[in-house]
Each structure stands twice: as structure tokens, then as C-alpha cells.
Design a protein around this motif. Sequence first.
Motif, PDB file in Angstrom:
ATOM      1  N   ASP A 317       0.827  -1.203   0.000  1.00 31.44           N
ATOM      2  CA  ASP A 317       0.000   0.000   0.000  1.00 31.44           C
ATOM      3  C   ASP A 317       0.866   1.260   0.000  1.00 31.44           C
ATOM      4  O   ASP A 317       0.560   2.240  -0.687  1.00 31.44           O
ATOM      5  N   LEU A 318       1.968   1.224   0.759  1.00 28.23           N
ATOM      6  CA  LEU A 318       2.824   2.408   0.888  1.00 28.23           C
ATOM      7  C   LEU A 318       3.739   2.613  -0.319  1.00 28.23           C
ATOM      8  O   LEU A 318       4.086   3.761  -0.645  1.00 28.23           O
ATOM      9  N   PHE A 319       4.135   1.536  -0.988  1.00 25.41           N
ATOM     10  CA  PHE A 319       5.144   1.651  -2.044  1.00 25.41           C
ATOM     11  C   PHE A 319       4.652   1.194  -3.417  1.00 25.41           C
ATOM     12  O   PHE A 319       4.902   1.874  -4.412  1.00 25.41           O
ATOM     13  N   LEU A 320       3.979   0.057  -3.472  1.00 21.06           N
ATOM     14  CA  LEU A 320       3.559  -0.443  -4.779  1.00 21.06           C
ATOM     15  C   LEU A 320       2.480   0.443  -5.397  1.00 21.06           C
ATOM     16  O   LEU A 320       2.527   0.735  -6.607  1.00 21.06           O
ATOM     17  N   GLY A 321       1.515   0.872  -4.592  1.00 22.51           N
ATOM     18  CA  GLY A 321       0.472   1.756  -5.119  1.00 22.51           C
ATOM     19  C   GLY A 321       1.044   3.041  -5.706  1.00 22.51           C
ATOM     20  O   GLY A 321       0.795   3.372  -6.877  1.00 22.51           O
ATOM     21  N   PRO A 322       1.829   3.811  -4.923  1.00 23.73           N
ATOM     22  CA  PRO A 322       2.452   5.022  -5.487  1.00 23.73           C
ATOM     23  C   PRO A 322       3.359   4.729  -6.679  1.00 23.73           C
ATOM     24  O   PRO A 322       3.426   5.531  -7.620  1.00 23.73           O
ATOM     25  N   LEU A 323       4.064   3.602  -6.654  1.00 25.54           N
ATOM     26  CA  LEU A 323       4.945   3.250  -7.764  1.00 25.54           C
ATOM     27  C   LEU A 323       4.149   3.073  -9.054  1.00 25.54           C
ATOM     28  O   LEU A 323       4.534   3.586 -10.122  1.00 25.54           O
ATOM     29  N   LEU A 324       3.033   2.362  -8.993  1.00 25.24           N
ATOM     30  CA  LEU A 324       2.236   2.137 -10.196  1.00 25.24           C
ATOM     31  C   LEU A 324       1.626   3.440 -10.707  1.00 25.24           C
ATOM     32  O   LEU A 324       1.497   3.639 -11.924  1.00 25.24           O
ATOM     33  N   ARG A 325       1.250   4.322  -9.815  1.00 26.16           N
ATOM     34  CA  ARG A 325       0.758   5.632 -10.266  1.00 26.16           C
ATOM     35  C   ARG A 325       1.886   6.420 -10.935  1.00 26.16           C
ATOM     36  O   ARG A 325       1.664   7.109 -11.939  1.00 26.16           O
ATOM     37  N   ARG A 326       3.095   6.324 -10.380  1.00 26.20           N
ATOM     38  CA  ARG A 326       4.247   7.007 -10.981  1.00 26.20           C
ATOM     39  C   ARG A 326       4.538   6.461 -12.379  1.00 26.20           C
ATOM     40  O   ARG A 326       4.818   7.224 -13.322  1.00 26.20           O
ATOM     41  N   ILE A 327       4.460   5.158 -12.563  1.00 26.77           N
ATOM     42  CA  ILE A 327       4.710   4.548 -13.861  1.00 26.77           C
ATOM     43  C   ILE A 327       3.671   5.019 -14.883  1.00 26.77           C
ATOM     44  O   ILE A 327       3.971   5.136 -16.078  1.00 26.77           O
ATOM     45  N   GLN A 328       2.456   5.318 -14.414  1.00 27.65           N
ATOM     46  CA  GLN A 328       1.400   5.775 -15.316  1.00 27.65           C
ATOM     47  C   GLN A 328       1.380   7.294 -15.485  1.00 27.65           C
ATOM     48  O   GLN A 328       0.512   7.824 -16.185  1.00 27.65           O
ATOM     49  N   GLY A 329       2.317   7.976 -14.824  1.00 31.14           N
ATOM     50  CA  GLY A 329       2.382   9.422 -14.978  1.00 31.14           C
ATOM     51  C   GLY A 329       1.307  10.176 -14.245  1.00 31.14           C
ATOM     52  O   GLY A 329       1.009  11.328 -14.586  1.00 31.14           O
ATOM     53  N   VAL A 330       0.700   9.549 -13.237  1.00 37.68           N
ATOM     54  CA  VAL A 330      -0.357  10.225 -12.472  1.00 37.68           C
ATOM     55  C   VAL A 330       0.259  11.398 -11.716  1.00 37.68           C
ATOM     56  O   VAL A 330       1.240  11.241 -10.983  1.00 37.68           O
ATOM     57  N   GLY A 331      -0.324  12.580 -11.922  1.00 39.02           N
ATOM     58  CA  GLY A 331       0.263  13.789 -11.364  1.00 39.02           C
ATOM     59  C   GLY A 331       0.233  13.856  -9.856  1.00 39.02           C
ATOM     60  O   GLY A 331       1.135  14.396  -9.219  1.00 39.02           O
ATOM     61  N   HIS A 332      -0.812  13.333  -9.243  1.00 40.07           N
ATOM     62  CA  HIS A 332      -0.906  13.356  -7.782  1.00 40.07           C
ATOM     63  C   HIS A 332      -1.723  12.156  -7.336  1.00 40.07           C
ATOM     64  O   HIS A 332      -2.549  11.629  -8.087  1.00 40.07           O
ATOM     65  N   ALA A 333      -1.456  11.731  -6.128  1.00 36.60           N
ATOM     66  CA  ALA A 333      -2.159  10.562  -5.606  1.00 36.60           C
ATOM     67  C   ALA A 333      -3.640  10.883  -5.428  1.00 36.60           C
ATOM     68  O   ALA A 333      -3.999  11.971  -4.988  1.00 36.60           O
ATOM     69  N   PRO A 334      -4.512   9.952  -5.802  1.00 34.87           N
ATOM     70  CA  PRO A 334      -5.938  10.177  -5.548  1.00 34.87           C
ATOM     71  C   PRO A 334      -6.198  10.297  -4.060  1.00 34.87           C
ATOM     72  O   PRO A 334      -5.514   9.675  -3.242  1.00 34.87           O
ATOM     73  N   LEU A 335      -7.163  11.114  -3.708  1.00 35.96           N
ATOM     74  CA  LEU A 335      -7.480  11.311  -2.299  1.00 35.96           C
ATOM     75  C   LEU A 335      -7.972  10.005  -1.687  1.00 35.96           C
ATOM     76  O   LEU A 335      -8.832   9.325  -2.244  1.00 35.96           O
ATOM     77  N   ARG A 336      -7.398   9.661  -0.547  1.00 40.70           N
ATOM     78  CA  ARG A 336      -7.824   8.464   0.157  1.00 40.70           C
ATOM     79  C   ARG A 336      -8.988   8.795   1.080  1.00 40.70           C
ATOM     80  O   ARG A 336      -9.125   9.919   1.561  1.00 40.70           O
ATOM     81  N   ARG A 337      -9.807   7.807   1.309  1.00 44.32           N
ATOM     82  CA  ARG A 337     -10.928   8.007   2.224  1.00 44.32           C
ATOM     83  C   ARG A 337     -10.404   7.987   3.655  1.00 44.32           C
ATOM     84  O   ARG A 337      -9.795   7.013   4.092  1.00 44.32           O
TER      85      ARG A 337
END
Length: 410
Positions: A317-337
Motif C-alpha cells: 500500500d505504501l510503495f507499490l500503489g504510489p509506484l504504479l501511479r508514478r509509472i502511469q504518470g499520475v500527477g498526484h495521488a488520488p485522495l484516500r478516504r
Amino acid sequence: MPEMFTVLPPADALRLLFDQLPPEIRLETVSTLEALDRALAENLLAPSSLPSFPRCTMDGYAVLAEDTFGASESLPAYLTLIGEAPMGRACPLTVASGQAVAVYTGGMLPAGADAVVMVERTQKLDDATIEVLRSVATGENLVEVGEDVREGDSLFQAGHLLRPQDLGGLTALGITSLKVAARPRVAIISTGDEVIPPDRSPAPGQIRDVNSYTISALVSRAGGIPLQRGIIPDDFDALLSAARSALEEADCLVVSAGSSVSTRDLTADVINRLGAPGVLVHGIALRPGKPAILGVCDGKPVIGLPGNPVSAMVVADLFLGPLLRRIQGVGHAPLRRRVGATLTHNIPSAPGREDYVQVRLADRDGRLWAEPVFGKSNLIYTMINSDGMVCVPLNSSGLYRDETVEVELF
């Protein structure tokens, strides 16, 4: 053998990993219908205005607003009804002073009119005359050209994660295909002589594979494509061969277990053989999940997860999620609930690490409470029986009963 790590704080470890990743993003074109939760790979501008014609928002009559000024039930305005506006095409009628045209919700406003009187605020005297019982202002009950979006307006920036409403807005503008980041392919390997597939009955000393399935689900949630590549025994050559093969067909590799410093530690050695620079981080100031490994091999990220299910999920959750967003060029992390809640018990910790503790939420007397669900990191049901997690900050000695905390929901 005691664990001996040179650990990094989670934020520093993630930054080190990102610094070693190439900037290129794989792209593909998909239909707008298939673009939900995909990362946009181009800046989008509106090709036209929306709406492209003035639209009525109520059933009623198209009028000149000034013809209704001062109208009331005791002193109505009288207008001549000259016809009805058709739906789905332009109205051939033009409204002049003292005239009205019957219109319907969503239809095009006739030329000459600048307002719509709701049908409920009129009375029809005969086929050619209506009474207006209340005045309307210019622009009332209609949507002007470009009121939603104007031609040339910026719609979305590259890196935006597309939501259901975004897809609706794009199709309203006639945009039926989109250039998006390709979904990253994540190869997942479980290791351990004791690990067996979940469809087999375990003999004494054996356990079913949990991590391949929880990590696959997390990969899918983060926009990736999980590629399960089986269970590999605790053998260096076997793991190296499997890891090489898996990484060749994937954008990222995740190896579950084998990341603790012990005589059976194979993962770090294997990562260092897969390509340069190899292991970047072995040990993170984190509980659970301290023995995690982060590496990059010839431009592809590799993560070594602890074998315990809770530890593996926290690290993913802490590393793989942000990593996959980075690989896709996502500008910012989606807001978590997240929700605020009051702790029911103390949560002890030690300065110098981040602790993630599962909690169960309960609403009592109109107040939301967070009850810690303490358990060992190899007990998956501590997460199943929880609603979210609380983070104890890096340099804190713990959180205290009756303290208000932020709960990140699962």
C-alpha cells in the motif's frame, strides 16, 4: 540470526526509488468507454462549446423577459402563442415582442427569446393566448452557449485519473477515444518451501499462498495488470531464473517473502543479479514491514515484500500503489478516504519508525471511535476484521486513548 538493517524512513525510501526510474511512459489509445480509472496521457482542450446551442431547462414558454416585467397573478402579462418548438432540431420560429413559443426541457431556445417562463406560472386562455403570472429575468430557465465549457477551454491535464463523470463530459464533446498510459504489468512471485497453492490442502508445516492474491488485488486497484508467476522454492538458482523470466515480460516485479536478513535471504541477492543498480533499500523504518526491499534493475522496479500477509499489504500500500501511479504518470495521488475518530486504547510505538495499526470503527452516542486491532503481522484476519489503519508518526512514542486520530479506510 538478529536482524541488522540500515533503515530509511518510508518517504525517503520512496523518493530514492522514484529517482532511479526512467521518465518514459508507455502509451496506448483506448475508447472512452474503456477509459475509466485510466491515466490520461495528453492535455485535453474542448473541441467545441457545451452546450452548442441555448437550451431550455424547464417546460414552459420561450419569451422576451421584458414582456413579463411586473406580471403577477392579479395583473398577468398577456402573450400571443405562435407555435411549439420541436425537439432534436432548430426551431423555425422567431419570438418577437408580445409573443411566446411552447418549449420543453432540453430543447433549443427559439431565436429572439431570452428567457423561459415555467408552465406552472402561466395559464392558457385559448389556443393563441397565454397569461404569465410571474415575471422572469433575462437568462432564466435556460443554459447559454458555452455555459458548461467553452471551445478551447482546458479539460484535463496529462496524468489525470479519469472518473465516470469525466467520461460523460468527454462523450458530450464527441471525444470517443483517448490516449492513456498503458496499464503497468506487474509480475508477482511467491517464495517459500512451505507455501502451496490455495486449492491444495496443507500438510503439517505448510501454508496456502495468500500474498499473491492480496497483492494482485492491490495491483488491479492501482491500475495495473497482475501477472501471477507461481510459487518458487527457497533455491537461489530457481528464484533467479523465475525472476528473470517474469521481469522480461513485465514492467515491475514483486517478490513475496525472502526479504528478512537471515540465512535464507535470497531476494536481495537475486535482485542484485537482475540488473543495475539492483537493491536500493533493504530495510525501512516501518512496522510492520521493516525488512522490505526496493530496487531497480535496468530501469524496471523490483519490490521484495515480507512474507507475513499484514506486512506485505502495508508495504504494498505504501510503495507499490504510489509506484504504479508514478509509472502511469499520475500527477498526484488520488485522495484516500479518511475519517477522524477517537482512540479507545493507547497505541505504543518507538521513535524512529512509522507504525501502522489496524483499527475497527464504532459509532457510539454520536461519536466515532477507533478500536485498535492488535495482532501479529502473519495474521491476515486482523486486517479483515478492521475498517482501516492509523499511522503513528515517525518520531512519536505512540498515540493515546481519547486522542483524535485520522483513520485511513481500506
